[in-house]
Scaffold this motif. Structure first.
Motif, PDB file in Angstrom:
ATOM      1  N   TRP A 326      30.489  33.258  45.843  1.00 35.34           N
ATOM      2  CA  TRP A 326      31.050  34.600  46.021  1.00 35.34           C
ATOM      3  C   TRP A 326      30.928  35.348  44.710  1.00 35.34           C
ATOM      4  CZ3 TRP A 326      34.909  30.591  46.922  1.00 35.34           C
ATOM      5  CH2 TRP A 326      35.767  30.352  45.839  1.00 35.34           C
ATOM      6  N   GLY A 327      30.920  36.661  44.823  1.00 36.76           N
ATOM      7  CA  GLY A 327      30.738  37.504  43.638  1.00 36.76           C
ATOM      8  C   GLY A 327      30.271  38.877  44.043  1.00 36.76           C
ATOM      9  N   THR A 328      29.057  39.246  43.611  1.00 33.86           N
ATOM     10  CA  THR A 328      28.550  40.593  43.875  1.00 33.86           C
ATOM     11  C   THR A 328      27.752  40.670  45.173  1.00 33.86           C
ATOM     12  OG1 THR A 328      26.620  40.101  42.491  1.00 33.86           O
ATOM     13  CG2 THR A 328      28.477  41.197  41.432  1.00 33.86           C
ATOM     14  N   THR A 329      27.102  39.581  45.564  1.00 36.74           N
ATOM     15  CA  THR A 329      26.337  39.568  46.818  1.00 36.74           C
ATOM     16  C   THR A 329      27.202  39.119  47.991  1.00 36.74           C
ATOM     17  OG1 THR A 329      24.300  39.089  45.586  1.00 36.74           O
ATOM     18  CG2 THR A 329      24.268  38.682  47.958  1.00 36.74           C
ATOM     19  N   ILE A 330      27.999  38.099  47.768  1.00 41.25           N
ATOM     20  CA  ILE A 330      28.891  37.550  48.796  1.00 41.25           C
ATOM     21  C   ILE A 330      30.326  37.868  48.401  1.00 41.25           C
ATOM     22  CG2 ILE A 330      29.639  35.487  50.019  1.00 41.25           C
ATOM     23  CD1 ILE A 330      26.692  36.199  50.483  1.00 41.25           C
ATOM     24  N   SER A 331      31.046  38.560  49.262  1.00 39.89           N
ATOM     25  CA  SER A 331      32.452  38.857  48.979  1.00 39.89           C
ATOM     26  C   SER A 331      33.314  37.622  49.232  1.00 39.89           C
ATOM     27  CB  SER A 331      32.937  40.000  49.871  1.00 39.89           C
ATOM     28  OG  SER A 331      34.345  40.124  49.801  1.00 39.89           O
ATOM     29  N   ALA A 332      34.286  37.393  48.338  1.00 38.91           N
ATOM     30  CA  ALA A 332      35.230  36.295  48.559  1.00 38.91           C
ATOM     31  C   ALA A 332      35.987  36.484  49.865  1.00 38.91           C
ATOM     32  CB  ALA A 332      36.202  36.191  47.383  1.00 38.91           C
ATOM     33  N   HIS A 333      36.174  37.733  50.296  1.00 34.98           N
ATOM     34  CA  HIS A 333      36.824  37.980  51.581  1.00 34.98           C
ATOM     35  C   HIS A 333      36.032  37.337  52.729  1.00 34.98           C
ATOM     36  CE1 HIS A 333      40.244  40.355  50.587  1.00 34.98           C
ATOM     37  NE2 HIS A 333      39.593  41.426  50.208  1.00 34.98           N
ATOM     38  N   GLU A 334      34.692  37.433  52.672  1.00 40.54           N
ATOM     39  CA  GLU A 334      33.862  36.865  53.733  1.00 40.54           C
ATOM     40  C   GLU A 334      34.032  35.350  53.809  1.00 40.54           C
ATOM     41  OE1 GLU A 334      29.771  38.788  54.248  1.00 40.54           O
ATOM     42  OE2 GLU A 334      30.182  39.079  52.109  1.00 40.54           O
ATOM     43  N   VAL A 335      34.036  34.712  52.642  1.00 40.60           N
ATOM     44  CA  VAL A 335      34.199  33.266  52.609  1.00 40.60           C
ATOM     45  C   VAL A 335      35.583  32.883  53.121  1.00 40.60           C
ATOM     46  CG1 VAL A 335      34.147  31.216  51.133  1.00 40.60           C
ATOM     47  CG2 VAL A 335      32.591  33.126  50.677  1.00 40.60           C
ATOM     48  N   ALA A 336      36.578  33.648  52.730  1.00 43.27           N
ATOM     49  CA  ALA A 336      37.941  33.363  53.174  1.00 43.27           C
ATOM     50  C   ALA A 336      38.069  33.488  54.687  1.00 43.27           C
ATOM     51  CB  ALA A 336      38.921  34.306  52.473  1.00 43.27           C
ATOM     52  N   GLU A 337      37.494  34.529  55.250  1.00 45.03           N
ATOM     53  CA  GLU A 337      37.576  34.726  56.694  1.00 45.03           C
ATOM     54  C   GLU A 337      36.891  33.587  57.445  1.00 45.03           C
ATOM     55  OE1 GLU A 337      35.891  38.522  57.423  1.00 45.03           O
ATOM     56  OE2 GLU A 337      37.568  39.627  56.517  1.00 45.03           O
ATOM     57  N   SER A 338      35.812  33.053  56.889  1.00 48.94           N
ATOM     58  CA  SER A 338      35.106  31.943  57.524  1.00 48.94           C
ATOM     59  C   SER A 338      35.832  30.616  57.356  1.00 48.94           C
ATOM     60  CB  SER A 338      33.692  31.823  56.944  1.00 48.94           C
ATOM     61  OG  SER A 338      32.918  32.966  57.250  1.00 48.94           O
ATOM     62  N   SER A 339      36.874  30.623  56.524  1.00 49.13           N
ATOM     63  CA  SER A 339      37.587  29.383  56.209  1.00 49.13           C
ATOM     64  C   SER A 339      39.044  29.445  56.624  1.00 49.13           C
ATOM     65  CB  SER A 339      37.496  29.111  54.697  1.00 49.13           C
ATOM     66  OG  SER A 339      36.155  29.194  54.248  1.00 49.13           O
ATOM     67  N   ASP A 340      39.399  30.490  57.380  1.00 56.73           N
ATOM     68  CA  ASP A 340      40.765  30.664  57.862  1.00 56.73           C
ATOM     69  C   ASP A 340      41.768  30.645  56.715  1.00 56.73           C
ATOM     70  OD1 ASP A 340      42.714  31.126  59.777  1.00 56.73           O
ATOM     71  OD2 ASP A 340      43.070  28.996  60.147  1.00 56.73           O
ATOM     72  N   THR A 341      41.445  31.377  55.649  1.00 56.35           N
ATOM     73  CA  THR A 341      42.357  31.477  54.512  1.00 56.35           C
ATOM     74  C   THR A 341      42.229  32.876  53.930  1.00 56.35           C
ATOM     75  OG1 THR A 341      43.083  30.420  52.453  1.00 56.35           O
ATOM     76  CG2 THR A 341      40.703  30.526  52.832  1.00 56.35           C
ATOM     77  N   ILE A 342      42.697  33.074  52.711  1.00 50.33           N
ATOM     78  CA  ILE A 342      42.635  34.371  52.044  1.00 50.33           C
ATOM     79  C   ILE A 342      41.986  34.204  50.678  1.00 50.33           C
ATOM     80  CG2 ILE A 342      44.583  35.405  53.261  1.00 50.33           C
ATOM     81  CD1 ILE A 342      46.380  34.618  50.930  1.00 50.33           C
ATOM     82  N   ALA A 343      41.447  35.297  50.159  1.00 47.37           N
ATOM     83  CA  ALA A 343      40.754  35.231  48.881  1.00 47.37           C
ATOM     84  C   ALA A 343      41.682  34.795  47.754  1.00 47.37           C
ATOM     85  CB  ALA A 343      40.134  36.589  48.551  1.00 47.37           C
ATOM     86  N   TYR A 344      42.968  35.144  47.838  1.00 44.54           N
ATOM     87  CA  TYR A 344      43.925  34.700  46.826  1.00 44.54           C
ATOM     88  C   TYR A 344      43.866  33.178  46.666  1.00 44.54           C
ATOM     89  CZ  TYR A 344      46.257  39.195  48.012  1.00 44.54           C
ATOM     90  OH  TYR A 344      46.555  40.510  48.274  1.00 44.54           O
ATOM     91  N   GLN A 345      43.817  32.462  47.789  1.00 45.16           N
ATOM     92  CA  GLN A 345      43.797  31.001  47.732  1.00 45.16           C
ATOM     93  C   GLN A 345      42.475  30.493  47.171  1.00 45.16           C
ATOM     94  OE1 GLN A 345      44.011  28.711  51.428  1.00 45.16           O
ATOM     95  NE2 GLN A 345      45.332  27.229  50.412  1.00 45.16           N
ATOM     96  N   LEU A 346      41.377  31.161  47.508  1.00 43.95           N
ATOM     97  CA  LEU A 346      40.092  30.746  46.948  1.00 43.95           C
ATOM     98  C   LEU A 346      40.124  30.839  45.424  1.00 43.95           C
ATOM     99  CD1 LEU A 346      37.465  32.425  49.320  1.00 43.95           C
ATOM    100  CD2 LEU A 346      38.472  30.143  49.478  1.00 43.95           C
ATOM    101  N   PHE A 347      40.589  31.980  44.915  1.00 49.84           N
ATOM    102  CA  PHE A 347      40.599  32.181  43.469  1.00 49.84           C
ATOM    103  C   PHE A 347      41.513  31.184  42.768  1.00 49.84           C
ATOM    104  CE2 PHE A 347      39.622  37.010  44.020  1.00 49.84           C
ATOM    105  CZ  PHE A 347      38.278  36.720  44.166  1.00 49.84           C
ATOM    106  N   THR A 348      42.730  31.045  43.268  1.00 52.17           N
ATOM    107  CA  THR A 348      43.688  30.180  42.588  1.00 52.17           C
ATOM    108  C   THR A 348      43.398  28.699  42.823  1.00 52.17           C
ATOM    109  OG1 THR A 348      45.231  30.311  44.469  1.00 52.17           O
ATOM    110  CG2 THR A 348      45.510  31.917  42.692  1.00 52.17           C
ATOM    111  N   GLY A 349      42.536  28.397  43.791  1.00 51.00           N
ATOM    112  CA  GLY A 349      42.197  27.008  44.079  1.00 51.00           C
ATOM    113  C   GLY A 349      41.033  26.463  43.282  1.00 51.00           C
ATOM    114  N   ILE A 350      40.412  27.294  42.453  1.00 50.59           N
ATOM    115  CA  ILE A 350      39.309  26.803  41.612  1.00 50.59           C
ATOM    116  C   ILE A 350      39.832  25.673  40.722  1.00 50.59           C
ATOM    117  CG2 ILE A 350      37.726  27.402  39.746  1.00 50.59           C
ATOM    118  CD1 ILE A 350      36.917  28.581  42.372  1.00 50.59           C
ATOM    119  N   SER A 351      39.161  24.525  40.749  1.00 49.37           N
ATOM    120  CA  SER A 351      39.674  23.368  40.015  1.00 49.37           C
ATOM    121  C   SER A 351      39.231  23.403  38.556  1.00 49.37           C
ATOM    122  CB  SER A 351      39.200  22.070  40.681  1.00 49.37           C
ATOM    123  OG  SER A 351      37.851  21.795  40.370  1.00 49.37           O
TER     124      SER A 351
END
Length: 367
Positions: A326-351
């Motif tokens: 995710w970034g400039t080509t792929i929105s984190a929102h798109e990934v979140a929607e495909s994963s039944d979550t929200i972008a907030y969780q994607l960002f804060t879940g980076i290990s």
């Protein structure tokens, strides 16, 4: 020293963060703004963000004392608000020593403040529960609580605050209800006000008040369902690279459990990222990914360290080619929607095994 052996990294664009902060202030002018950088700056690196904003931020907001002290120890002198206040009366001494601001959201915290003996007046953000029903003083108790704080000789400025439950649903009437409850609870009190989170800033201009609290929009995403066009810039590019490419025939399964089965001759690429890095394990087949700047899709179940991609329409893709999650080509929102979550969780879940690289075109920062 950060290892470059594995091609996975998160690039943090500090100029984008600065742009987004300015955009929030522009939308809510003349309100001042606390940049919300709790949870390690939503996974973007709180210290680096604070350092990038220190010359212009009116202040920062974090969840707890430990997050605030990390900023102070890194040389950040801007005001810092503890959004959850303190968890024990002994922490007020730390608040005093570090010059922090603190939320007061319950009777216990109120009593702790009144019983404390700080060396300088405490700045308190008195929180009302206007309808979120997590923390906050009941509207009917707010005026009396404010009177007790205002009469205390070691309490300085007081700001009235609350938090929205459904501001990201612009057509829903509940936010208007919360605004009315907040104003009714403040009747007759001439206090600075802070209501607007990112959704409030974007969709509810009547809530801008004296202080806004931009969170997710600071990182380049709108919380609104229509991806509100406000000129925000993505602050994180999560990227890896292809480490393998193979050709499979129709009927061949891909990954654990054989969730995806090839329906045609399929080129399958493997990228070095998995759920141990914070990529969502429940991302479904079809989740967008970019290879060499071209959109394609995830196929097969996400593994701990790898994902598999459909390269059938990308015949020139080879091992070593860049992959954007995710970034400039792929929105984190798109990934979140495909994963039944929200972008907030994607960002804060980076290990922690994903290195953060902070970049700034303005001052040449790279770390």
């Amino acid at each position: 020293m950060k290892s470059l052996a594995r091609p996975l990294r998160a690039r943090i664009h500090l100029d984008a963060v600065r742009h987004n902060y300015r955009q929030a202030k522009h939308l809510a002018s003349p309100a001042r703004a606390l940049a919300v950088i709790k949870a390690n700056g939503y996974g973007h690196g709180a210290v680096a963000l604070a350092q990038a904003l220190t010359d212009e931020a009116d202040g920062f907001a974090v969840a707890c004392v430990d997050e605030a002290l990390e900023l102070r120890e890194s040389g950040i002198h801007n005001p810092i608000l503890l959004l959850e206040g303190v968890f024990h009366p002994d922490e007020i001494a730390v608040v005093d020593q570090a010059g922090l601001w603190m939320a007061v959201h319950c009777r216990e915290q109120l009593e702790w403040v009144l019983a404390s003996r700080p060396s300088r007046p405490l700045i308190c953000w008195l929180k009302m529960d206007s309808g979120m029903h997590r923390v906050g003083l009941a509207p009917d108790d707010f005026a009396a609580s404010h009177a007790r704080l205002a009469a205390c000789p070691h309490v300085g400025k007081i700001v009235a605050m609350s938090h929205f439950a459904r501001a990201d649903e612009p057509e829903h009437p509940y936010t208007a209800h919360q605004i009315a409850v907040f104003e009714q609870g403040l009747a007759g009190l001439a206090l600075p006000r802070s209501l607007a989170n990112s959704a409030g800033i974007l969709a509810w201009p009547q809530t801008h008040g004296d202080w806004i609290r931009p969170g997710i929009m600071l990182y380049g995403l709108s919380p609104l369902p229509d991806a509100h066009p406000v000129g925000l810039q993505p602050a994180m590019t999560l990227e890896s690279a292809l480490i393998s490419v193979r050709d499979l025939q129709p009927g061949e399964p891909v990954g654990y459990g054989g969730r995806f089965v090839c329906e045609r001759p399929t080129r399958v690429g493997v990228a070095a990222i998995g759920y141990a890095d914070g990529y969502p394990r429940h991302a479904c087949d079809g989740t967008p990914v970019a290879v060499n700047g071209q959109r394609t899709r995830l196929i097969g179940r996400v593994s701990m360290d790898m994902i598999t991609l459909d390269l059938t329409e990308l015949p020139d893709a080879r091992p070593g080619d860049p992959v954007e999650l995710w970034g400039t080509t792929i929105s984190a929102h798109e990934v979140a929607e495909s994963s039944d979550t929200i972008a907030y969780q994607l960002f804060t879940g980076i290990s922690r095994r994903v290195p953060l690289f902070h970049h700034s075109l303005t001052n040449g920062v790279a770390s």
